[in-house]
Design an enzyme around this catalytic site. Structure first.
Site, PDB file in Angstrom:
ATOM      1  N   ARG A 249      16.892  21.531 -16.765  1.00  0.00           N
ATOM      2  CA  ARG A 249      17.860  20.495 -17.136  1.00  0.00           C
ATOM      3  C   ARG A 249      17.472  19.833 -18.447  1.00  0.00           C
ATOM      4  O   ARG A 249      18.322  19.421 -19.235  1.00  0.00           O
ATOM      5  CB  ARG A 249      17.953  19.452 -16.013  1.00  0.00           C
ATOM      6  CG  ARG A 249      18.951  18.333 -16.277  1.00  0.00           C
ATOM      7  CD  ARG A 249      19.017  17.358 -15.115  1.00  0.00           C
ATOM      8  NE  ARG A 249      17.727  16.706 -14.880  1.00  0.00           N
ATOM      9  CZ  ARG A 249      17.275  15.658 -15.568  1.00  0.00           C
ATOM     10  NH1 ARG A 249      18.002  15.140 -16.551  1.00  0.00           N
ATOM     11  NH2 ARG A 249      16.105  15.117 -15.283  1.00  0.00           N
TER      12      ARG A 249
ATOM     13  N   HIS B 280       4.549  17.180  -4.722  1.00  0.00           N
ATOM     14  CA  HIS B 280       5.105  16.198  -5.649  1.00  0.00           C
ATOM     15  C   HIS B 280       4.672  14.791  -5.242  1.00  0.00           C
ATOM     16  O   HIS B 280       4.485  14.507  -4.057  1.00  0.00           O
ATOM     17  CB  HIS B 280       6.639  16.260  -5.650  1.00  0.00           C
ATOM     18  CG  HIS B 280       7.201  17.230  -6.632  1.00  0.00           C
ATOM     19  ND1 HIS B 280       7.922  18.355  -6.263  1.00  0.00           N
ATOM     20  CD2 HIS B 280       7.158  17.244  -7.991  1.00  0.00           C
ATOM     21  CE1 HIS B 280       8.293  19.005  -7.355  1.00  0.00           C
ATOM     22  NE2 HIS B 280       7.856  18.350  -8.415  1.00  0.00           N
TER      23      HIS B 280
ATOM     24  N   CYS C 182       7.532  22.371 -12.470  1.00  0.00           N
ATOM     25  CA  CYS C 182       6.836  22.248 -11.186  1.00  0.00           C
ATOM     26  C   CYS C 182       7.103  23.467 -10.301  1.00  0.00           C
ATOM     27  O   CYS C 182       6.174  24.085  -9.773  1.00  0.00           O
ATOM     28  CB  CYS C 182       7.257  20.966 -10.474  1.00  0.00           C
ATOM     29  SG  CYS C 182       6.626  19.459 -11.250  1.00  0.00           S
TER      30      CYS C 182
ATOM     31  N   GLU D  73       5.452  20.738  -0.914  1.00  0.00           N
ATOM     32  CA  GLU D  73       6.612  21.612  -1.077  1.00  0.00           C
ATOM     33  C   GLU D  73       6.516  22.840  -0.170  1.00  0.00           C
ATOM     34  O   GLU D  73       5.465  23.447  -0.028  1.00  0.00           O
ATOM     35  CB  GLU D  73       6.732  22.063  -2.526  1.00  0.00           C
ATOM     36  CG  GLU D  73       6.996  20.932  -3.514  1.00  0.00           C
ATOM     37  CD  GLU D  73       8.372  20.298  -3.346  1.00  0.00           C
ATOM     38  OE1 GLU D  73       9.239  20.917  -2.680  1.00  0.00           O
ATOM     39  OE2 GLU D  73       8.580  19.190  -3.864  1.00  0.00           O
TER      40      GLU D  73
END
Length: 216
Positions: free
Chosen positions: A88, A166, A141, A78
């Site tokens: 979410r 990831h 994350c 990342e």
């Protein structure tokens, strides 16, 4: 040199998390660096508490946090973490923050200080798909990536490099998810190891100057 590697426990209804399972496969020494892995709860703020304690105890030179990104094809270092929680789904303790800053005294974003392009190349050279990711999401994350960079910036100056990567679903996780990409655990472990080799190799060097951007 000492490198701390973290992996999340299972979340979102999954029975297993490849992040944790892959870091368990790591040897104690990689390219001469001492490696320690630690399990992290998929819980906002508690994840950072466990990470902070682990940094205090191990005193690492670099930290690589690893998390599951179901639906991705490859291992994706990342580039950036944003100072925003916008969940979410709920975390493993039922927390679901919406539009909340992670650290009120922190900047809007932190960029990874790991050699993300060298990591990507090393993973590819190990025979596995990899690319730079420009979003870590807004779940735990991203939260942990922001927290580790905040801690390196504000508290633990001995942590010279920190960031997040990831990884996809494990093959076992997609038996009931048709057309969903996955990777076997052994390959993911090989990919994480290759990423750490790059972290060691580029610890005192600038990252590779190669294309890692996207058009959308």
């Amino acid at each position: 040199m000492k490198i701390l590697v973290t992996g999340f426990d299972a979340f979102g209804g999954e029975a297993i998390n490849p992040a944790l399972e892959s870091v368990k496969l790591l040897p104690d020494t990689i390219s001469g660096a001492e490696v320690k892995w630690v399990a992290i709860p998929t819980v906002f703020h508690k994840s950072a508490d466990v990470l902070e304690k682990s940094i205090e105890e191990f005193h690492p030179d670099a930290v690589l946090c690893v998390g599951q990104a179901g639906g991705r094809f490859g291992l994706t270092p990342e580039r950036v973490a944003i100072n925003q929680d916008d969940a979410r789904i709920a975390d493993n303790e039922g927390n679901q923050p919406i539009d909340q800053p992670i650290r009120k005294d922190g900047p809007s974003a932190y960029f990874s200080t790991l050699p993300i392009k060298a990591m990507t190349k090393a993973i590819q050279e190990a025979g596995l798909p990899s690319s730079v990711s420009n979003t870590a999401g807004t779940f735990v994350c991203n939260h942990l990536m922001y927290q580790v960079l905040y801690l390196a910036d504000k508290k633990f100056s001995f942590v010279k490099h920190a960031g997040f990567m990831h990884i996809p679903f494990m093959t076992e996780q997609v038996l009931d998810k048709p057309n969903t990409p996955s990777m076997n655990l052994e390959d993911m472990g090989k990919g994480v190891k290759a990423a750490i080799e790059a972290i060691v190799e580029y610890f005192d060097r600038a990252d590779l100057k190669t294309i890692g951007g996207e058009t959308h």
